[in-house]
Design an enzyme around this catalytic site. Structure first.
Site, PDB file in Angstrom:
ATOM      1  N   HIS A  82       0.832  -1.199   0.000  1.00 18.02           N
ATOM      2  CA  HIS A  82       0.000   0.000   0.000  1.00 18.02           C
ATOM      3  C   HIS A  82       0.872   1.258   0.000  1.00 18.02           C
ATOM      4  CE1 HIS A  82      -3.045   2.716   2.248  1.00 18.02           C
ATOM      5  NE2 HIS A  82      -3.446   2.602   0.988  1.00 18.02           N
ATOM      6  N   GLU A 108       1.034  -0.691  -4.878  1.00 19.73           N
ATOM      7  CA  GLU A 108      -0.120   0.190  -5.110  1.00 19.73           C
ATOM      8  C   GLU A 108       0.311   1.620  -4.866  1.00 19.73           C
ATOM      9  OE1 GLU A 108      -3.572   2.632  -3.688  1.00 19.73           O
ATOM     10  OE2 GLU A 108      -1.760   2.036  -2.583  1.00 19.73           O
ATOM     11  N   ASP A 110      -0.942   6.105  -5.772  1.00 22.91           N
ATOM     12  CA  ASP A 110      -2.033   7.043  -6.059  1.00 22.91           C
ATOM     13  C   ASP A 110      -1.541   8.143  -6.980  1.00 22.91           C
ATOM     14  OD1 ASP A 110      -3.862   6.097  -3.661  1.00 22.91           O
ATOM     15  OD2 ASP A 110      -1.894   6.508  -2.796  1.00 22.91           O
ATOM     16  N   HIS A 123      -1.309  10.847  -2.217  1.00 21.35           N
ATOM     17  CA  HIS A 123      -2.608  10.324  -1.801  1.00 21.35           C
ATOM     18  C   HIS A 123      -3.585  11.374  -1.299  1.00 21.35           C
ATOM     19  CE1 HIS A 123      -5.463   8.774   1.224  1.00 21.35           C
ATOM     20  NE2 HIS A 123      -5.625   7.796   0.350  1.00 21.35           N
ATOM     21  N   GLU A 184      -4.075   4.023  -8.572  1.00 20.45           N
ATOM     22  CA  GLU A 184      -5.382   4.622  -8.310  1.00 20.45           C
ATOM     23  C   GLU A 184      -5.437   6.039  -8.868  1.00 20.45           C
ATOM     24  OE1 GLU A 184      -8.419   6.083  -4.772  1.00 20.45           O
ATOM     25  OE2 GLU A 184      -6.699   4.824  -4.227  1.00 20.45           O
TER      26      GLU A 184
END
Length: 320
Positions: A82, A108, A110, A123, A184
């Site tokens: 993450h 992962e 952002d 993020h 994302e």
């Protein structure tokens, strides 16, 4: 090492108003601006058609192509770092992301757009927690963002770390043949804004190794319009009782959801697996949560503690 909304009906129509992806205050509806944005979307579709013509028609990826065989109850899930490996380095910085790329099945991260349209890895809706600046990514140009220290808050060893661009991250990913990423897209993205990201993925030869994900229906529809073969995941806090029609409507390879959602509706997970759609859970950092979702057969666990999860899997699922 292990490589590891409420319900929405199936008749969703794609939105026809494309808001700016950068976080901002909502403004009154402006008909002329709407027309301009819709026209811009049409230009984006034309551009991606040209891109596909030049590169050749790609093959659509399935969940199995992206994540391997879908898991059954008790089978070990993929480990997904993450925002990188936040246990070892500050989130969404290159040290954190590179640690995850080197050790895990997936990393992962952002993406938000700077004021001048550069995709940046960050993020939060504002910069306060990480940099002490109350503004947002979309308030500043990329050059201004590059002057901010995004590592000092974590510890003196990371003082001076700069906010990575998506381009820099994808370049590092391309250097690691076994590395894959979930990216994302924060908030709502237009066709042309999505094309910026797709263009970078293509430039670095990462088709199939980067999965785009979003909570935003508008963004997912934009990805579907301009790059229908790009693997995509819908992030959703609560799965519908029957999520398969939604997955089919959006052309998803998977959902990212909460442990609470999966445990409350295990039949939704089963239905998705029968339809060939993966299910990932975020953001789980304790053994009881890992055991809970693993027993149901989720395909991936997004965690801030990837090394601990890897060690736990080594004990509970030997041979992984």
């Amino acid at each position: 090492m292990t490589r590891a909304f409420g319900a929405i009906g199936p008749t969703i129509a794609p939105p026809d108003v494309h808001r700016d992806a950068r976080p901002r205050r909502r403004v009154a509806f402006d008909p002329p601006r709407r027309i301009v944005r819709v026209l811009a979307g049409a230009v984006g579709v034309a551009a991606v058609s040209t891109l596909i013509f030049v590169l050749g028609t790609p093959t659509s990826a399935t969940a199995i192509d992206v994540f391997g065989a879908l898991r059954g109850p008790g089978e070990p899930a993929l480990i997904i770092g993450h925002r990188g490996d936040r246990a070892e380095a500050p989130e969404n910085t290159m040290p954190s992301l590179e640690l995850a790329m080197d050790r895990l099945a997936y990393v992962e991260t952002d993406v938000q757009l700077s004021r001048d349209g550069v995709p940046m890895l960050f993020h939060d809706t504002d910069l306060e927690r990480i940099t002490g600046d109350p503004r947002s990514v979309g308030d500043l140009d990329a050059e201004q963002l590059d002057r901010l220290d995004v590592g000092a808050w974590y510890g003196p060893d990371f003082e001076g770390e700069r906010m990575p661009t998506l381009e820099r991250f994808l370049e590092a990913l391309a250097e690691r043949p076994d590395a894959r990423a979930l990216v994302e897209l924060k908030a709502d993205w237009t066709n042309d804004e999505v094309l910026t990201v797709v263009g970078l993925i293509e430039r670095f030869g990462l088709r199939g190794r980067v999965v785009l994900e979003s909570f935003s229906l508008e963004t997912l529809f934009a990805v579907q319009r301009v790059s229908p073969t790009t693997p995509r995941i819908m992030l959703i806090r609560e799965l519908p009782a029957d999520p398969v029609p939604l997955a089919e409507r959006l052309g998803l390879v998977g959902f990212g959801t909460t442990a609470k959602s999966v445990t409350a509706q295990p039949q939704a997970l089963e239905a998705l697996h029968e339809a060939g759609v993966a299910v990932l859970c975020y953001t789980l950092n304790t053994e009881d949560r890992w055991e809970e979702v693993g027993a149901l057969g989720v395909d991936g666990i997004i965690t801030d503690e990837p090394s601990e999860l890897d060690e736990w899997l080594a004990v509970t699922a030997p041979g992984t």
